[in-house]
Design an enzyme around this catalytic site. Structure first.
Site, PDB file in Angstrom:
ATOM      1  N   CYS A 116      58.555  80.261  69.912  1.00  0.00           N
ATOM      2  CA  CYS A 116      58.926  80.495  71.316  1.00  0.00           C
ATOM      3  C   CYS A 116      58.464  81.846  71.835  1.00  0.00           C
ATOM      4  CB  CYS A 116      60.431  80.365  71.479  1.00  0.00           C
ATOM      5  SG  CYS A 116      61.002  78.735  71.012  1.00  0.00           S
ATOM      6  N   HIS A 278      61.758  82.861  78.544  1.00  0.00           N
ATOM      7  CA  HIS A 278      61.315  81.655  77.831  1.00  0.00           C
ATOM      8  C   HIS A 278      62.272  80.523  78.204  1.00  0.00           C
ATOM      9  CE1 HIS A 278      60.684  78.702  74.816  1.00  0.00           C
ATOM     10  NE2 HIS A 278      61.770  79.008  74.134  1.00  0.00           N
ATOM     11  N   ASN A 308      61.494  72.460  77.087  1.00  0.00           N
ATOM     12  CA  ASN A 308      61.110  73.667  76.358  1.00  0.00           C
ATOM     13  C   ASN A 308      59.716  73.446  75.770  1.00  0.00           C
ATOM     14  OD1 ASN A 308      60.733  75.631  74.376  1.00  0.00           O
ATOM     15  ND2 ASN A 308      62.858  75.587  73.668  1.00  0.00           N
TER      16      ASN A 308
HETATM   17  O1  UT7 Z   1      63.374  77.565  72.123  1.00  0.00           O
HETATM   18  C1  UT7 Z   1      63.768  77.568  70.802  1.00  0.00           C
HETATM   19  C2  UT7 Z   1      65.114  78.109  70.702  1.00  0.00           C
HETATM   20  N1  UT7 Z   1      66.073  77.061  70.836  1.00  0.00           N
HETATM   21  C3  UT7 Z   1      67.131  77.274  71.569  1.00  0.00           C
HETATM   22  O2  UT7 Z   1      67.251  78.303  72.194  1.00  0.00           O
HETATM   23  C4  UT7 Z   1      68.186  76.210  71.548  1.00  0.00           C
HETATM   24  C5  UT7 Z   1      69.537  76.851  71.630  1.00  0.00           C
HETATM   25  N2  UT7 Z   1      70.592  75.869  71.530  1.00  0.00           N
HETATM   26  C6  UT7 Z   1      70.842  74.994  72.520  1.00  0.00           C
HETATM   27  O3  UT7 Z   1      70.177  74.977  73.526  1.00  0.00           O
HETATM   28  C7  UT7 Z   1      72.031  74.089  72.364  1.00  0.00           C
HETATM   29  O4  UT7 Z   1      72.707  74.411  71.180  1.00  0.00           O
HETATM   30  C8  UT7 Z   1      71.688  72.578  72.355  1.00  0.00           C
HETATM   31  C9  UT7 Z   1      71.248  72.144  73.740  1.00  0.00           C
HETATM   32  C10 UT7 Z   1      70.583  72.303  71.363  1.00  0.00           C
HETATM   33  C11 UT7 Z   1      72.896  71.751  71.954  1.00  0.00           C
HETATM   34  O5  UT7 Z   1      73.951  72.025  72.837  1.00  0.00           O
HETATM   35  P1  UT7 Z   1      75.407  72.371  72.278  1.00  0.00           P
HETATM   36  O6  UT7 Z   1      76.254  72.531  73.453  1.00  0.00           O
HETATM   37  O7  UT7 Z   1      75.251  73.553  71.357  1.00  0.00           O
HETATM   38  O8  UT7 Z   1      75.797  71.060  71.503  1.00  0.00           O
HETATM   39  P2  UT7 Z   1      76.120  70.828  69.954  1.00  0.00           P
HETATM   40  O9  UT7 Z   1      74.877  70.887  69.151  1.00  0.00           O
HETATM   41  O10 UT7 Z   1      77.259  71.699  69.553  1.00  0.00           O
HETATM   42  O11 UT7 Z   1      76.603  69.341  70.002  1.00  0.00           O
HETATM   43  C12 UT7 Z   1      77.738  68.937  70.768  1.00  0.00           C
HETATM   44  C13 UT7 Z   1      77.875  67.423  70.682  1.00  0.00           C
HETATM   45  C14 UT7 Z   1      77.799  66.876  69.264  1.00  0.00           C
HETATM   46  O12 UT7 Z   1      78.674  65.802  69.183  1.00  0.00           O
HETATM   47  P3  UT7 Z   1      80.138  65.975  68.549  1.00  0.00           P
HETATM   48  O13 UT7 Z   1      79.896  66.451  67.145  1.00  0.00           O
HETATM   49  O14 UT7 Z   1      80.818  66.999  69.394  1.00  0.00           O
HETATM   50  O15 UT7 Z   1      80.717  64.606  68.654  1.00  0.00           O
HETATM   51  C15 UT7 Z   1      76.384  66.367  69.175  1.00  0.00           C
HETATM   52  O16 UT7 Z   1      76.246  65.325  68.251  1.00  0.00           O
HETATM   53  O17 UT7 Z   1      76.788  66.811  71.419  1.00  0.00           O
HETATM   54  C16 UT7 Z   1      76.157  65.840  70.565  1.00  0.00           C
HETATM   55  N3  UT7 Z   1      74.746  65.789  70.940  1.00  0.00           N
HETATM   56  C17 UT7 Z   1      74.260  64.971  71.886  1.00  0.00           C
HETATM   57  N4  UT7 Z   1      74.843  64.057  72.665  1.00  0.00           N
HETATM   58  C18 UT7 Z   1      74.075  63.394  73.538  1.00  0.00           C
HETATM   59  C19 UT7 Z   1      73.709  66.536  70.453  1.00  0.00           C
HETATM   60  N5  UT7 Z   1      72.586  66.205  71.067  1.00  0.00           N
HETATM   61  C20 UT7 Z   1      72.887  65.234  71.967  1.00  0.00           C
HETATM   62  C21 UT7 Z   1      72.119  64.508  72.894  1.00  0.00           C
HETATM   63  N6  UT7 Z   1      72.766  63.602  73.651  1.00  0.00           N
HETATM   64  N7  UT7 Z   1      70.801  64.700  73.051  1.00  0.00           N
END
Ligand code: UT7
Length: 351
Positions: A116, A278, A308
């Site tokens: 990134c 970014h 992204n």
């Molecule tokens: O550019 C490279 C650097 N990368 C980043 O900067 C990414 C930084 N992180 C993020 O942007 C966020 O952490 C994400 C967008 C990737 C994820 O968001 P979050 O609010 O941190 O969600 P989470 O991973 O804690 O997941 C929450 C819930 C989980 O379900 P449970 O365990 O609460 O039942 C996941 O399984 O959301 C679920 N989940 C989804 N649901 C629907 C994860 N991905 C999805 C999805 N659709 N695509």
């Protein structure tokens, strides 16, 4: 004469035609438009043509525009720096493929693998060559074809909904004008969390990639060699990301590296005409904006339409902002990125 600064003499972008909406992704995995928009701000992204477009071909299209806007031809370019995590080949890198595609002279071509923050790192490298007078017209490209290798099953949804394909490029040239050019760049890394946002394979951390009929391996070891079905079943051929851990670090390091650039130049956040963060996640960008006390007009985001795009994301947003008249001569612009490695970086410039 005083050492020159580097200015962006031309900028161009290329995104593939195919628009993939959040709704479209629901065909392949258990996800929904509300979740994706709420957590990331993304509405749609672009996917490259499966066989006819590569990271290099997209980078070349962006480069052609940047070169033309700089009033140059490819023959004028004297160095290439190409940033990507999704190269056409494991090796050689994309830089030499650009040199070939644009029929350039036998100039140097360097590839940067900083994910990134790859473009900001690449820009910083090019900036040093310009300032020392070694090169006069450097082509810096950021491009990604993520769609070729994402896990489109529900297992991979936290990663696959975020990433999109695209490319952007700039031409850097020396300038002696007082109120123009790159003021400073700031590069950082912390490898302690290297594995929390990574694609592990193929890589030398693992066993041999191909069976090795060499004496010091026993039969059992040979059985574990090569990318086995078990590894594939275990998703080891896909990128891995601990999203929340990355998020937590990003919201600390983004403001830090932006403030570092401002402080190095005796400036404050209020002096910024435009911050191009970014495009990792709109929520991260909004947090950074709030933390620095910036207005909506001081921050440019386009993740809504491209997702992204990793190494392409900063120049893609900068190019779009410039095309929309949001970057004007003399403007103070900050580019900032954070991602896998971890690596993070900023560049402060006067347009
Ligand atoms: O550019 C490279 C650097 N990368 C980043 O900067 C990414 C930084 N992180 C993020 O942007 C966020 O952490 C994400 C967008 C990737 C994820 O968001 P979050 O609010 O941190 O969600 P989470 O991973 O804690 O997941 C929450 C819930 C989980 O379900 P449970 O365990 O609460 O039942 C996941 O399984 O959301 C679920 N989940 C989804 N649901 C629907 C994860 N991905 C999805 C999805 N659709 N695509």
């Amino acid at each position: 004469m005083a050492m020159p600064r580097s200015k962006i003499a031309g900028i161009g972008k290329y995104v593939p035609q195919q628009v993939v909406t959040n709704q479209h992704l629901t065909q392949y995995m258990d996800t929904n438009d509300d979740w994706i928009q709420e957590r990331t701000g993304i509405k749609e992204r672009r996917y490259a043509h499966r066989t006819e477009e590569t990271t290099t071909t997209m980078g070349v299209e962006a480069a052609k525009i940047a070169i033309e806007r700089a009033g140059l031809t490819p023959a004028d370019i004297d160095f290439i720096v190409f940033a990507t995590l999704s190269p056409d080949y494991y090796f050689p890198g994309c830089g030499v493929l650009v040199q070939r595609a644009l029929n350039m002279g036998e100039i140097g071509a360097l590839d940067v693998r900083n994910q990134c923050s790859g473009f900001v790192y690449a820009l910083s490298v090019a900036d040093q060559f310009i300032k020392t007078g070694m090169y006069k017209n450097i082509l810096v490209i950021g491009a990604e074809k993520h769609s070729f290798g994402l896990d489109f099953s529900t297992r991979g949804r936290n990663v696959s909904v975020i990433f999109g394909d695209g490319a952007a490029a700039v031409v850097l040239q020396p300038t002696h004008q007082a109120n123009q050019g790159i003021l400073s760049t700031h590069l950082h890394s912390d490898g302690h969390s290297a594995e929390i946002l990574a694609m592990y394979n193929p890589g030398t951390h693992a066993n041999h990639w191909v069976p090795q009929p060499v004496a010091h391996f026993d039969e059992a070891e040979i059985g574990q060699m090569f990318m086995s079905h078990a590894m594939i079943d275990d998703a080891q051929n896909f990128p891995y990301m601990d999203g929340p851990a990355v998020f937590k670090k990003a919201v600390v390091k983004f403001p830090e590296v932006i403030m570092e650039a401002l402080a190095a130049n005796g400036l404050q956040a209020s002096n910024l005409n435009l911050l191009i963060p970014h495009q990792a996640n709109l929520r991260i960008a909004q947090y950074v904006q709030q933390k620095l006390g910036l207005t909506d007009a001081q921050v440019y985001n386009n993740i809504q339409h491209y997702g992204n795009t990793t190494a392409a994301s900063v120049p893609l947003a900068l190019c779009e902002a410039w095309e929309n008249g949001k970057v004007n001569p003399g403007d103070l612009v900050c580019l900032a990125a954070f991602g896998s490695g971890f690596t993070w970086a900023s560049a402060l410039l006067r347009w």
